[in-house]
Write an enzyme that holds these catalytic residues in place. Sequence first.
Site, PDB file in Angstrom:
ATOM      1  N   CYS A  89       0.928  -1.249   0.056  1.00 45.35           N
ATOM      2  CA  CYS A  89      -0.028  -0.149  -0.126  1.00 45.35           C
ATOM      3  C   CYS A  89       0.764   1.239  -0.125  1.00 45.35           C
ATOM      4  O   CYS A  89       1.516   1.561   0.939  1.00 45.35           O
ATOM      5  CB  CYS A  89      -0.962  -0.046   1.380  1.00 45.35           C
ATOM      6  SG  CYS A  89      -1.752   1.581   1.527  1.00 45.35           S
ATOM      7  N   ASP A 166      11.288 -15.594   3.876  1.00 49.41           N
ATOM      8  CA  ASP A 166      12.637 -15.953   4.264  1.00 49.41           C
ATOM      9  C   ASP A 166      13.439 -15.834   5.340  1.00 49.41           C
ATOM     10  O   ASP A 166      14.669 -15.876   5.602  1.00 49.41           O
ATOM     11  CB  ASP A 166      13.387 -15.257   3.044  1.00 49.41           C
ATOM     12  CG  ASP A 166      12.903 -13.835   2.896  1.00 49.41           C
ATOM     13  OD1 ASP A 166      12.204 -13.451   3.914  1.00 49.41           O
ATOM     14  OD2 ASP A 166      13.030 -13.132   1.871  1.00 49.41           O
ATOM     15  N   VAL A 300       6.058 -20.939  -6.343  1.00 56.03           N
ATOM     16  CA  VAL A 300       5.773 -22.017  -5.677  1.00 56.03           C
ATOM     17  C   VAL A 300       5.954 -22.251  -4.081  1.00 56.03           C
ATOM     18  O   VAL A 300       5.546 -22.865  -3.202  1.00 56.03           O
ATOM     19  CB  VAL A 300       6.394 -23.364  -6.292  1.00 56.03           C
ATOM     20  CG1 VAL A 300       6.638 -24.487  -5.701  1.00 56.03           C
ATOM     21  CG2 VAL A 300       5.908 -23.631  -7.795  1.00 56.03           C
ATOM     22  N   GLN A 301       7.221 -21.422  -3.976  1.00 61.18           N
ATOM     23  CA  GLN A 301       7.926 -21.436  -2.443  1.00 61.18           C
ATOM     24  C   GLN A 301       6.741 -20.698  -1.426  1.00 61.18           C
ATOM     25  O   GLN A 301       6.863 -21.128  -0.368  1.00 61.18           O
ATOM     26  CB  GLN A 301       9.174 -20.620  -2.610  1.00 61.18           C
ATOM     27  CG  GLN A 301      10.129 -21.306  -3.437  1.00 61.18           C
ATOM     28  CD  GLN A 301      11.151 -20.466  -3.532  1.00 61.18           C
ATOM     29  OE1 GLN A 301      12.136 -20.189  -2.717  1.00 61.18           O
ATOM     30  NE2 GLN A 301      11.467 -19.846  -4.739  1.00 61.18           N
ATOM     31  N   THR A 533      13.008 -40.503  17.376  1.00 59.53           N
ATOM     32  CA  THR A 533      11.799 -41.414  17.574  1.00 59.53           C
ATOM     33  C   THR A 533      10.458 -40.359  17.569  1.00 59.53           C
ATOM     34  O   THR A 533      10.520 -39.353  17.998  1.00 59.53           O
ATOM     35  CB  THR A 533      11.767 -41.876  19.311  1.00 59.53           C
ATOM     36  OG1 THR A 533      10.310 -42.318  19.178  1.00 59.53           O
ATOM     37  CG2 THR A 533      12.243 -40.967  20.220  1.00 59.53           C
ATOM     38  N   HIS A 670       0.853 -46.951  11.125  1.00 62.60           N
ATOM     39  CA  HIS A 670       2.187 -46.827  10.752  1.00 62.60           C
ATOM     40  C   HIS A 670       2.421 -45.629   9.830  1.00 62.60           C
ATOM     41  O   HIS A 670       3.557 -45.143   9.435  1.00 62.60           O
ATOM     42  CB  HIS A 670       2.791 -48.147  10.322  1.00 62.60           C
ATOM     43  CG  HIS A 670       3.209 -48.838  11.409  1.00 62.60           C
ATOM     44  ND1 HIS A 670       2.305 -49.730  11.968  1.00 62.60           N
ATOM     45  CD2 HIS A 670       4.386 -49.084  11.993  1.00 62.60           C
ATOM     46  CE1 HIS A 670       2.946 -50.319  12.991  1.00 62.60           C
ATOM     47  NE2 HIS A 670       4.052 -50.090  12.916  1.00 62.60           N
ATOM     48  N   ARG A 745       8.766 -44.473  30.319  1.00 66.02           N
ATOM     49  CA  ARG A 745       9.878 -44.308  29.365  1.00 66.02           C
ATOM     50  C   ARG A 745       9.565 -43.102  28.687  1.00 66.02           C
ATOM     51  O   ARG A 745       9.295 -42.623  27.516  1.00 66.02           O
ATOM     52  CB  ARG A 745       9.505 -45.159  28.083  1.00 66.02           C
ATOM     53  CG  ARG A 745       9.677 -46.781  28.831  1.00 66.02           C
ATOM     54  CD  ARG A 745       8.870 -47.626  27.935  1.00 66.02           C
ATOM     55  NE  ARG A 745       9.631 -47.730  26.573  1.00 66.02           N
ATOM     56  CZ  ARG A 745      11.068 -48.520  26.246  1.00 66.02           C
ATOM     57  NH1 ARG A 745      11.502 -49.130  27.413  1.00 66.02           N
ATOM     58  NH2 ARG A 745      11.193 -48.316  25.543  1.00 66.02           N
TER      59      ARG A 745
END
Length: 769
Positions: A89, A166, A300-301, A533, A670, A745
């Site tokens: 603008c 960017d 595209v980015q 993991t 999975h 765990r």
Amino acid sequence: PMKASITRSPTTGKRRKIAILTSGGDAPGMNAAVRGVVRAAIMRGCDAYAVHEGYQGLVDGGDMIRKMGWDDVQGYLSTGGTIIGTARCKAFRERPGRLLAARNLVKEGIDALVVCGGDGSLTGADLFRSEWPSLLEELVKTKELTSEEAERFTHLNIVGLVGSIDNDMSSTDITIGAVTCLHRICESIDSISSTASSHSRAFVVEVMGRHCGWLALMAGIATGADFIFIPERPPSGENWRDNMCAEIKAHRDLGKRKTIVIVCEGAIDSNLNPITSKDMMDLLTDRLDLDTRMTILGHVQRGGKPCVYDRNLATMQGVEAVEAVLASRPGIPSPMIGMNENKITRTDLMKAVALTGEVAKAIGRKDFIGAMELRDPAFNQQYDQFMAISTAASVDESAEAAKNSLRIGIINVGAPAGGMNAAVRAAVRYARNRGHTPFGIHNGFPGLMAGQIKELKWMDVDGWIAHGGSELGTNRDQPSLDLGMVSYQLQKFNIQSLILIGGFEAYTACLEMSRARDVYPAFCMPMVHIPATISNNVPGTEFSLGCDTSLNAIMDACDAIKQSATASRKRVFVVEVHGGKSGYLAVMSGLAVGATSVYIPEEGINLSRLQKDVRHLCQRYGEDAEGKSQGRVIIRSECASKTYTTDIVSAIIKEEGHQQFDSRTAILGHIQQGYSPSPLDRVRATRFAVCAIDFLESHIESYTTNGPTVYTKDPSSIAVAGIQGSNVSFTSVEALLKDTDMKNRKPIQTWWMDYKRTGNMLARRSDLL
Ligand code: ATP
């Protein structure tokens, strides 16, 4: 849900009105930011407004400034670009334009503005704020406003959100949109890589970034490019072209069939002359006679749907922006919401803008060291790491280094996770360039016991960076299966150090070997556990490899599921996700897809919670007489409850929904391991691996004519590599015990519970807050 109490403006005494606008180039995640601001504002008892078309909407006023309701931002999370529009603008750059903008805000009764854009947009915002009193004074003089109107709006609150693909803003480690942009670049370069290999071609790929090489550097690391060119760090030496050609030729001689060169659009040489993709294409064609093609990725980015990281970053920052508005006082400088060391921060907007400008100035003065110092520390480290592994050391260099060669075993343990192969690749290449000899241990500890150990050469790991799964083969079994045999094989192959890449099993494997050092001298060597993991449940690190890939896989699945539910409207999907006893995947994916409810093992599920959820669903679907609302998703972590299984939860919802809504289950299984690793996992893998080799080297005890010796029983020599803020740390496995819940765990402390609270808030679940 209970109604939030009204928040009044300190200046007008009326219900507070907060507006958001998006400005400058669009960035994926801007919509999530708008959603976050709108919903947080409503939850905090304010009215939310969207200014359409950036500053143009402010200047034009009228219909361009629209009140936003809770449901107006439905579907925003998964949409790329910015739905409320953006514009460059011209009028706002001049005072007359800003006068109109000020008048429009006062007329609407808005005294707080959240601006999401790049440094230009944020500069404009701060200028607007600093001029505010004089703008109002002039508007009163010209009778555009009455003095009563002006008196009620003595102060304008500005908060900046950085939306920029960017990642060029200082004072924040990352900007909204950058990671999604990196996704688009990596997808493109992966596609280019396969055709390049097929035809044995070279490709020069141009990516965005006028003054900032972040995208080019991260894409270079994440795709295993041969060369990158960025503005902050021009190629060194006058004869860099000769060196580059020699290195490409050397790689071709090693058997490499493809060459990828990434050129940032602002790339320059040390005399500030632009380095263009065309120059590079001509160089490779003329000097090396390579069949070279050029691809300019262009817009595209910018496009496509935002990745998990950007959705959650923008959401958390949008919520924080509202808090910053509410905390703002006339004397306090305008804040910019940043992300530093994995924490959402408020920094001084104008200082950040000024620092950002310093980078371009430093480059202009040819002060490249200064330019690099102005970037965050991780940027520098990652640049050095890219340089250290992108080119194979020449035979002479490696022969020299070989005198100090460590024999390094690399093993995958546990379930596959995105980035495992990238970590092996980086470890092998960096190790070789440092003169060490890396060995791949196949199929985890059973493979080690069976002596499946093979030296890995530079080209053996070519292409591994983009591969999911585990190329080495992995297994959950522990060394305790046969400690004697593990020790025997390590000794037989004279393995002097180990890199274990895996999840909690790799951690416990390290503990077992640490405790067996007195009995088996073979374990008296340095070992590093690189956490990998999808569950992100390894102590000592904020992120493990694979969790980002997995989150994106879950997000894709949930977006598709939600869409299918849109067709039938009133359907609630109970989506079951992995994670063991860690709710990380559930919480982070829940926030990214806008889940109505998230069940995690840390909290469990009980009847009263289910009742609340049903009540909430009845209310929400009840409000929606026209049947406009989408399907809803509930995320249930696999171990959230033994009793209330996914099927039972879904059956209860269905039963209680009567005719109002229906329920289905989706057990993702999975699929959650993902396919190709995400850019963040690839980048993290590379960083972990290079730091891991440095760690092993630091434990070399002495050098003999036969090479280095490493005998050690020091507990700190067996460590977990961790990403802590912006650093990679090493904490001994023994020291981490106090932070670890061995039974479940997982680490005792988790850093992501705030994300859960925000998820609840943005799902309008004040009943859960
Ligand atoms: P990008 O990262 O995409 O370049 P940006 O926010 O830096 O984003 P700009 O085009 O510089 O993009 O700025 C967007 C808008 O912000 C401009 O069109 C203008 O309306 C406003 N703006 C920029 N700089 C100023 C300024 N110094 N004073 C007033 N308004 C400004």
